[in-house]
Design an enzyme around this catalytic site. Structure first.
Site, mmCIF file in Angstrom:
data_model
loop_
_atom_site.group_PDB
_atom_site.id
_atom_site.type_symbol
_atom_site.label_atom_id
_atom_site.label_comp_id
_atom_site.label_asym_id
_atom_site.label_seq_id
_atom_site.Cartn_x
_atom_site.Cartn_y
_atom_site.Cartn_z
ATOM 1 N N ASN A 91 -6.630 0.019 0.351
ATOM 2 C CA ASN A 91 -5.949 0.428 -0.881
ATOM 3 C C ASN A 91 -6.255 -0.504 -2.052
ATOM 4 O O ASN A 91 -5.596 -0.460 -3.092
ATOM 5 C CB ASN A 91 -4.438 0.512 -0.687
ATOM 6 C CG ASN A 91 -3.894 1.933 -0.733
ATOM 7 O OD1 ASN A 91 -2.695 2.140 -0.580
ATOM 8 N ND2 ASN A 91 -4.720 2.915 -0.962
ATOM 9 N N THR A 148 0.825 -1.208 0.000
ATOM 10 C CA THR A 148 0.000 0.000 0.000
ATOM 11 C C THR A 148 0.859 1.257 0.000
ATOM 12 O O THR A 148 2.073 1.219 0.171
ATOM 13 C CB THR A 148 -0.922 0.034 1.242
ATOM 14 O OG1 THR A 148 -0.136 0.321 2.404
ATOM 15 C CG2 THR A 148 -1.648 -1.294 1.419
ATOM 16 N N CYS A 149 0.178 2.396 -0.162
ATOM 17 C CA CYS A 149 0.862 3.687 -0.145
ATOM 18 C C CYS A 149 1.053 4.232 1.268
ATOM 19 O O CYS A 149 1.571 5.334 1.436
ATOM 20 C CB CYS A 149 0.080 4.703 -0.983
ATOM 21 S SG CYS A 149 0.339 4.523 -2.753
ATOM 22 N N ASP A 150 0.623 3.487 2.272
ATOM 23 C CA ASP A 150 0.787 3.924 3.661
ATOM 24 C C ASP A 150 2.222 3.692 4.100
ATOM 25 O O ASP A 150 2.742 2.583 4.002
ATOM 26 C CB ASP A 150 -0.176 3.148 4.561
ATOM 27 C CG ASP A 150 -0.306 3.772 5.936
ATOM 28 O OD1 ASP A 150 0.721 3.830 6.639
ATOM 29 O OD2 ASP A 150 -1.420 4.178 6.300
#
Length: 369
Positions: A348, A308-310
């Site tokens: 996501n 994910t982009c986290d």
């Protein structure tokens, strides 16, 4: 080609773990805490071995009822429950409920009249590998008062429960709560209340990296504490992680690699949000055993992160893997049978792991969600 992320559960390992408990603690009933992995084949396997169950919600009970589990043997150990869940569990046949407040006792008296109630005692003594305590539980004096109030509401003051914290690596952590239980039993006896059960909770560890103390050490501390109680009671434990974690291997695919600030990063299609939430809960201290499909003799250190982009979506730092690991290769994370698929979400848009059950080398089923 294997679809990933994928969790393989070896039910023969689950069976062996259960038998270790019944051998080490023959006089203590084992209730599996199904929240950590409620897969149907795990529940079926444990039921066939004589294991009992602990639930935290009415939908979990529905799963057990569908498998033919006797609801009278089920412990509903969540101290604070939605009213609808209490009502459904009671009509489903559950008669043993945990609580730690007068408000909860009143709800139980109204919705589960005459039920056995088990007060939750706080056990804030020793840090655990996966800190989980502090939300529930009261001090011994309050616990005694709550049991007396429950009796006045028409409930049966049945027992006391506590939880020393998940992934507890210190067997002696069970000693102080049992001393407190002993004092409570004396106080309650003066009020004409005699407990029938002590629920020792969960917290028994699984092998992440370092091998935990043998289960026999835990059993010795617990048996000693029980022997010191003023009269005999039924004793139960609620293991979850210790029964299923080691049985699971989660395989993920490398979706990309990068070098950042001189460190090598491996991005997988499984991360904290779709399988390894406990990485966040433990500050990346839970050391899942890791291997890869390359198996190269030349090794390097990697940061193992999710898709994910986290920016928090990282499983482990400084992991040794094949130096030539690249996109498309597989990474295998062991001791992944607990709190992986149970916590997983599609945050996501990334998929949760599929689950495949085996028993030794024998396939149980192909793929289920």
């Amino acid at each position: 080609m294997m679809r990933t992320p994928a969790l393989v559960m070896d039910l023969s390992v689950v069976e062996a773990a259960y038998r270790r408990f019944t051998t080490a603690m023959p006089s203590i009933a084992v209730h599996y805490a199904m929240k950590c992995n409620p897969h149907q084949d795990i529940l079926t396997t444990l039921r066939s071995l004589g294991c009992r169950f602990e639930i935290a919600s009415a939908p979990e009970l529905d799963q057990l009822l569908a498998l033919g589990v006797d609801p009278a043997t089920v412990l509903y150990s969540n101290p604070i429950k939605p009213a609808a869940h209490i009502r459904d569990a009671y009509y489903g046949g559950v008669r043993s409920f945990a609580f730690d407040s007068l408000d909860e006792a009143a709800k139980l008296a109204a919705l589960a009249p005459g039920s056995n109630v088990i007060v939750r005692l706080a056990a804030l003594t020793t840090p655990s590998g996966v800190p989980s305590e502090g939300k529930f539980g009261v001090d011994p004096d309050t616990a005694v008062r709550l049991l007396a109030q429950a009796r006045s509401l028409g409930l049966c003051p049945f027992g006391v429960t506590f939880h020393v914290g998940s992934q507890m690596l210190v067997p002696e952590a069970w000693r102080p709560p049992l001393v407190a239980v002993r004092r409570m039993m004396h106080q309650l006896a003066d009020m004409g209340i005699f407990l029938q059960m002590v629920d020792l909770g969960g917290g028994f560890p699984a092998p992440y990296g370092a091998k935990p103390p043998p289960l026999e050490r835990y059993a010795a501390v617990i048996e000693n504490g029980l022997a010191g109680l003023p009269y005999p009671v039924r004793a139960v434990v609620e293991p979850g992680r210790a029964l299923v974690a080691e049985a699971g291997t989660l395989t993920a695919t490398v979706i990309g690699t990068a070098i950042r600030s001189g460190k090598r990063w491996i991005h997988l299609d499984a991360g904290a949000f779709n399988g390894f939430m406990e990485s966040l809960e433990t500050g990346n201290e839970l050391r899942f055993p890791v291997s890869d499909s390359r198996g190269s003799a030349v090794r390097d250190r990697f940061q193992l992160t999710g898709p994910t982009c986290d920016s928090q979506d990282t499983i482990l730092f400084d992991v040794e893997l094949s130096a030539d690991l690249s996109t498309g290769d597989l990474v295998h994370l062991g001791t992944a049978g607990a709190y992986t698929t149970a916590y997983a979400s599609t945050f996501n848009g990334f998929e949760v792991p599929t689950v495949r059950c085996v028993s030794g080398s024998r396939l149980i089923e192909a793929t289920v969600d």
